[in-house]
Scaffold this motif. Structure first.
Motif, PDB file in Angstrom:
ATOM      1  N   GLU A   1       6.616   3.108   0.562  1.00 12.36           N
ATOM      2  CA  GLU A   1       6.482   3.183  -0.900  1.00 12.36           C
ATOM      3  C   GLU A   1       5.188   3.860  -1.145  1.00 12.36           C
ATOM      4  O   GLU A   1       5.415   4.564  -2.519  1.00 12.36           O
ATOM      5  N   GLN A   2       4.085   3.810  -0.935  1.00  9.42           N
ATOM      6  CA  GLN A   2       2.815   4.360  -1.137  1.00  9.42           C
ATOM      7  C   GLN A   2       3.176   5.919  -0.883  1.00  9.42           C
ATOM      8  O   GLN A   2       2.642   6.779  -1.806  1.00  9.42           O
ATOM      9  N   LEU A   3       3.644   6.420   0.170  1.00  7.41           N
ATOM     10  CA  LEU A   3       4.040   7.864   0.464  1.00  7.41           C
ATOM     11  C   LEU A   3       4.739   8.319  -0.606  1.00  7.41           C
ATOM     12  O   LEU A   3       4.351   9.342  -0.881  1.00  7.41           O
ATOM     13  N   ARG A   4       5.668   7.822  -1.298  1.00  6.93           N
ATOM     14  CA  ARG A   4       6.622   8.284  -2.273  1.00  6.93           C
ATOM     15  C   ARG A   4       5.539   8.368  -3.502  1.00  6.93           C
ATOM     16  O   ARG A   4       6.185   9.114  -4.319  1.00  6.93           O
ATOM     17  N   LEU A   5       4.404   8.065  -3.813  1.00  4.56           N
ATOM     18  CA  LEU A   5       3.475   8.108  -4.982  1.00  4.56           C
ATOM     19  C   LEU A   5       2.750   9.377  -4.976  1.00  4.56           C
ATOM     20  O   LEU A   5       2.068   9.448  -5.752  1.00  4.56           O
ATOM     21  N   ILE A   6       2.642   9.973  -3.740  1.00  2.00           N
ATOM     22  CA  ILE A   6       1.760  11.103  -3.711  1.00  2.00           C
ATOM     23  C   ILE A   6       2.396  12.417  -3.547  1.00  2.00           C
ATOM     24  O   ILE A   6       3.706  12.673  -3.096  1.00  2.00           O
TER      25      ILE A   6
ATOM     26  N   ILE B   1     -11.584  11.030   1.839  1.00  2.98           N
ATOM     27  CA  ILE B   1     -11.460  10.700   0.387  1.00  2.98           C
ATOM     28  C   ILE B   1     -12.609  10.779  -0.285  1.00  2.98           C
ATOM     29  O   ILE B   1     -12.643  11.296  -1.628  1.00  2.98           O
ATOM     30  N   HIS B   2     -13.918  10.726   0.257  1.00  3.87           N
ATOM     31  CA  HIS B   2     -14.836  11.034  -0.593  1.00  3.87           C
ATOM     32  C   HIS B   2     -15.168  12.709  -1.091  1.00  3.87           C
ATOM     33  O   HIS B   2     -15.321  12.931  -2.059  1.00  3.87           O
ATOM     34  N   MET B   3     -14.747  13.521  -0.077  1.00  4.43           N
ATOM     35  CA  MET B   3     -14.787  14.823  -0.393  1.00  4.43           C
ATOM     36  C   MET B   3     -13.359  15.077  -1.521  1.00  4.43           C
ATOM     37  O   MET B   3     -13.874  15.925  -2.708  1.00  4.43           O
ATOM     38  N   LEU B   4     -12.194  14.578  -1.381  1.00  2.00           N
ATOM     39  CA  LEU B   4     -11.518  14.755  -2.406  1.00  2.00           C
ATOM     40  C   LEU B   4     -11.576  14.410  -3.861  1.00  2.00           C
ATOM     41  O   LEU B   4     -11.347  14.735  -4.626  1.00  2.00           O
ATOM     42  N   GLN B   5     -12.350  13.048  -3.856  1.00  5.16           N
ATOM     43  CA  GLN B   5     -12.795  12.532  -5.029  1.00  5.16           C
ATOM     44  C   GLN B   5     -13.896  13.307  -5.821  1.00  5.16           C
ATOM     45  O   GLN B   5     -14.079  13.162  -6.987  1.00  5.16           O
ATOM     46  N   ASN B   6     -14.378  14.059  -5.060  1.00  3.33           N
ATOM     47  CA  ASN B   6     -15.336  15.235  -5.627  1.00  3.33           C
ATOM     48  C   ASN B   6     -14.602  16.422  -6.262  1.00  3.33           C
ATOM     49  O   ASN B   6     -15.536  17.543  -6.619  1.00  3.33           O
TER      50      ASN B   6
ATOM     51  N   THR C   1      -5.319   5.960  -0.024  1.00  3.41           N
ATOM     52  CA  THR C   1      -4.767   5.625   1.372  1.00  3.41           C
ATOM     53  C   THR C   1      -3.438   5.156   1.354  1.00  3.41           C
ATOM     54  O   THR C   1      -2.898   4.469   0.665  1.00  3.41           O
ATOM     55  N   VAL C   2      -2.714   5.775   2.460  1.00  2.00           N
ATOM     56  CA  VAL C   2      -1.257   5.543   2.503  1.00  2.00           C
ATOM     57  C   VAL C   2      -0.859   4.755   3.805  1.00  2.00           C
ATOM     58  O   VAL C   2      -1.369   5.029   4.840  1.00  2.00           O
TER      59      VAL C   2
END
Length: 106
Positions: free
Chosen positions: A26-31, A7-12, A21-22
Motif C-alpha cells: 500500500e505504501q509502495l503505491r503512494l510513491i 531520507i535525510h539527504m532527500l529531505q534537503n 519509508t516503505v
C-alpha cells in the motif's frame, strides 16, 4: 542499510515534496520513485517475499525510477554470481550482472 542517511539527504532537496519509508504494498503505491538501501540482499528478499510486497516491488522497478545502493543494487540486477546455495532472488530490471561478496563475505 543507511536508509536514514538517504531520507535525510532527500529531505534537503527542495524539489522532493515528501519522503517515506516503505514497508507495505500500500505504501509502495503512494510513491513515484524508490531507493533500495544497502543491507543483506538475501534477507531483504526474504522479508519482502514473506511480507507480501515482493511482486509489487518487481512491478514497481519495471515501471518507476528506482535506485539501489549495495544490496539494493544486487536486488535490482538481472543476474548475480557468487550467490548462496540455492541462488539469489532478484527483482531484476537493471541489465547488469553483480558479483556478490567480491571481496569476501561480510
Amino acid at each position: 542499510g543507511a536508509f536514514q542517511e538517504h531520507i535525510h539527504m532527500l529531505q534537503n532537496i527542495p524539489q522532493v515534496a515528501s519522503v517515506y519509508t516503505v514497508r507495505t504494498a500500500e505504501q509502495l503505491r503512494l510513491i513515484d520513485a524508490l531507493i533500495i538501501p544497502g543491507g543483506e540482499s538475501t534477507t531483504m528478499a526474504l522479508v519482502a517475499e514473506r511480507s507480501g510486497i515482493w511482486d509489487d516491488l518487481r512491478e514497481f522497478v519495471r515501471t518507476k525510477p528506482t535506485w539501489g545502493t549495495c544490496a539494493g543494487m544486487i536486488l535490482l540486477a538481472n543476474e548475480a554470481t557468487k550467490t548462496k546455495k540455492g541462488g539469489q532472488k532478484l527483482l531484476g530490471g537493471l541489465d547488469i550482472t553483480v558479483n556478490r561478496n567480491q571481496f569476501g563475505s561480510q
